[in-house]
Write a protein that holds these residues in place. Sequence first.
Motif, mmCIF file in Angstrom:
data_model
loop_
_atom_site.group_PDB
_atom_site.id
_atom_site.type_symbol
_atom_site.label_atom_id
_atom_site.label_comp_id
_atom_site.label_asym_id
_atom_site.label_seq_id
_atom_site.Cartn_x
_atom_site.Cartn_y
_atom_site.Cartn_z
ATOM 1 N N LEU A 209 -6.466 12.347 40.362
ATOM 2 C CA LEU A 209 -5.884 11.405 41.313
ATOM 3 C C LEU A 209 -6.321 11.673 42.751
ATOM 4 N N ALA A 210 -6.670 12.915 43.062
ATOM 5 C CA ALA A 210 -7.050 13.243 44.439
ATOM 6 C C ALA A 210 -8.535 13.050 44.698
ATOM 7 N N LEU A 211 -9.366 13.341 43.684
ATOM 8 C CA LEU A 211 -10.812 13.284 43.883
ATOM 9 C C LEU A 211 -11.463 12.076 43.220
ATOM 10 N N GLY A 212 -10.799 11.500 42.212
ATOM 11 C CA GLY A 212 -11.325 10.293 41.583
ATOM 12 C C GLY A 212 -12.572 10.520 40.758
ATOM 13 N N ILE A 213 -12.818 11.745 40.272
ATOM 14 C CA ILE A 213 -14.014 11.973 39.461
ATOM 15 C C ILE A 213 -13.784 11.471 38.044
ATOM 16 N N ARG A 214 -14.862 11.161 37.356
ATOM 17 C CA ARG A 214 -14.785 10.608 36.009
ATOM 18 C C ARG A 214 -14.323 11.678 35.020
ATOM 19 N N GLN A 215 -13.917 11.230 33.834
ATOM 20 C CA GLN A 215 -13.407 12.147 32.829
ATOM 21 C C GLN A 215 -14.431 13.214 32.463
ATOM 22 N N GLY A 216 -15.667 12.789 32.179
ATOM 23 C CA GLY A 216 -16.697 13.748 31.798
ATOM 24 C C GLY A 216 -16.987 14.749 32.897
ATOM 25 N N VAL A 239 -19.585 17.113 30.701
ATOM 26 C CA VAL A 239 -19.723 17.663 29.363
ATOM 27 C C VAL A 239 -19.675 16.525 28.356
ATOM 28 N N GLN A 240 -20.584 16.555 27.391
ATOM 29 C CA GLN A 240 -20.634 15.528 26.355
ATOM 30 C C GLN A 240 -20.886 16.182 25.015
ATOM 31 N N ARG A 241 -20.468 15.492 23.964
ATOM 32 C CA ARG A 241 -20.683 16.013 22.625
ATOM 33 C C ARG A 241 -21.987 15.465 22.069
ATOM 34 N N LYS A 242 -22.860 16.365 21.654
ATOM 35 C CA LYS A 242 -24.110 15.988 21.021
ATOM 36 C C LYS A 242 -23.922 16.069 19.511
ATOM 37 N N PRO A 243 -24.284 15.017 18.753
ATOM 38 C CA PRO A 243 -24.043 15.028 17.308
ATOM 39 C C PRO A 243 -24.840 16.110 16.602
ATOM 40 N N ARG A 386 4.208 3.052 33.876
ATOM 41 C CA ARG A 386 3.593 2.048 33.022
ATOM 42 C C ARG A 386 2.320 2.585 32.384
ATOM 43 N N ASP A 387 1.935 2.003 31.270
ATOM 44 C CA ASP A 387 0.723 2.434 30.576
ATOM 45 C C ASP A 387 -0.502 2.100 31.429
ATOM 46 N N ALA A 388 -1.460 3.001 31.465
ATOM 47 C CA ALA A 388 -2.674 2.808 32.260
ATOM 48 C C ALA A 388 -3.811 3.551 31.591
ATOM 49 N N ARG A 389 -5.016 3.065 31.849
ATOM 50 C CA ARG A 389 -6.198 3.747 31.333
ATOM 51 C C ARG A 389 -6.423 5.035 32.116
ATOM 52 N N LEU A 390 -7.116 5.965 31.500
ATOM 53 C CA LEU A 390 -7.446 7.200 32.211
ATOM 54 C C LEU A 390 -8.354 6.901 33.398
ATOM 55 N N HIS A 391 -9.232 5.913 33.241
ATOM 56 C CA HIS A 391 -10.139 5.560 34.337
ATOM 57 C C HIS A 391 -9.391 4.959 35.517
#
Length: 458
Positions: A209-216, A239-243, A386-391
Amino acid sequence: MGDRKPNGRSSIYLGADGFWHGWVTVGLKPDGSPDRRHRKGKTEADVTARVAALERQRESGNVSKPGRAPTVAEWMGEYLDVICERLVASGKMAPRTLDDYRSKTRHWVIPLLGRHRLDKLAPEHLDQAYTTMLERGRSSSTVLKVHRIIARALKIALRRGKITRNVATLVDAPAANDPDLTPLTREEARKILETAKSRRNAARWSVALALGIRQGEALGLRWSFVDLDAGVIKAWYQVQRKPWEHGCEDPHECGKGWHRWPCKASCREHQHHAGCTKQCKRHGHNCPTRTCPKGCTGHADRCPKRTGGGMVFRQRKGKSKLTLQCPPELLPVLRQHRAEQAAERGRAGDQWEDHDLVFATRRGRPMERSEDYKAWKALLKRAGVRDARLHDARHTAGTLLVEQGVHIRVVQEILGHARVTTTERYAHVASPLMHDASARIGAALWGDAEQLQPELQP
């Protein structure tokens, strides 16, 4: 009647079958022999026109390679499994991007366009496919993503001579209607932070909420990129998951290679009773002996010899390296979080996996996006918000910055937007500024002129 001309020049002649035939040499085959193309028609004029058209294609370098062109389904398989896989391996494409390509190809491109031959694909086919998607309730942004996937695949096919034109460039790209931004209010954000204090990884939501960076980017933060003394955070990676891939010789013989539901692989054979030896009355995906006859590696994560997968760090979205200045109030929150993580590390002992992550599991491993998402939803419910997206946490940070009068260019730098037009979306939802502007214009037009006079002086 034209003559046969085996010297490489075009020829037109009336055949014994009563039809006119034309032959045009367009180049050489891979074995070095002349590549001669045939045209056939009922009249000499018809064949002459076709031969002339083929000669123009030859001169412009737009002649397809010899052999039958693949279908859209065949080419998309090669494009995703070979070309895009190589891009992922080289780091030029994110694993999640390829997963998204596969999903949209499996659900939309192949069902709607897969049977068309690549060289016979027409703009009308794309128009009909996009219309069908909209009629089935898909958003315009989803249709645009599908269009871009098709356009990129056809661009590669054009480069490799499999087609002579990219029909996606002949279609107006679907317009993606930006969804209305629904940021949380200041009061809602405060409730969330207050509720988070009693939960694990509370600092995760303060950072969001303070920096607004994306989830990844948040899940990819490492302590070596956080300077708590200077208050600087370098959100350079995500960070991402590689199959995973099977390391065994035959995935079908691998004891861990059975399909589960839903299957994440492009193969859909798991819907049938491929391995059932009796009249099983269950649905194919519930058959206890179902197998995949197509070399599917969708569950390679269970292969004892698996290779190439797991969590990986990649540079963040965008070309710039995002460096942020923390609000002073965020620094003690991060210091407390680091102390709590050190205590968890001590309790974990030898089971701790050190990845230097700011936000990790109780054993130090990278957090799954899905688990992080569930934690956010549970926090909202617990806070009575209220419900909200993580983004939407990112949108909230951008909106609050604009409301506090921060210049739009500074907000752009903080959020790491490549274009200021993306940042300007937050301006129209910053209602306090709108009310202030409205009050100012009202005072200018109908207010006391003497009160306005000092404002006009330099």
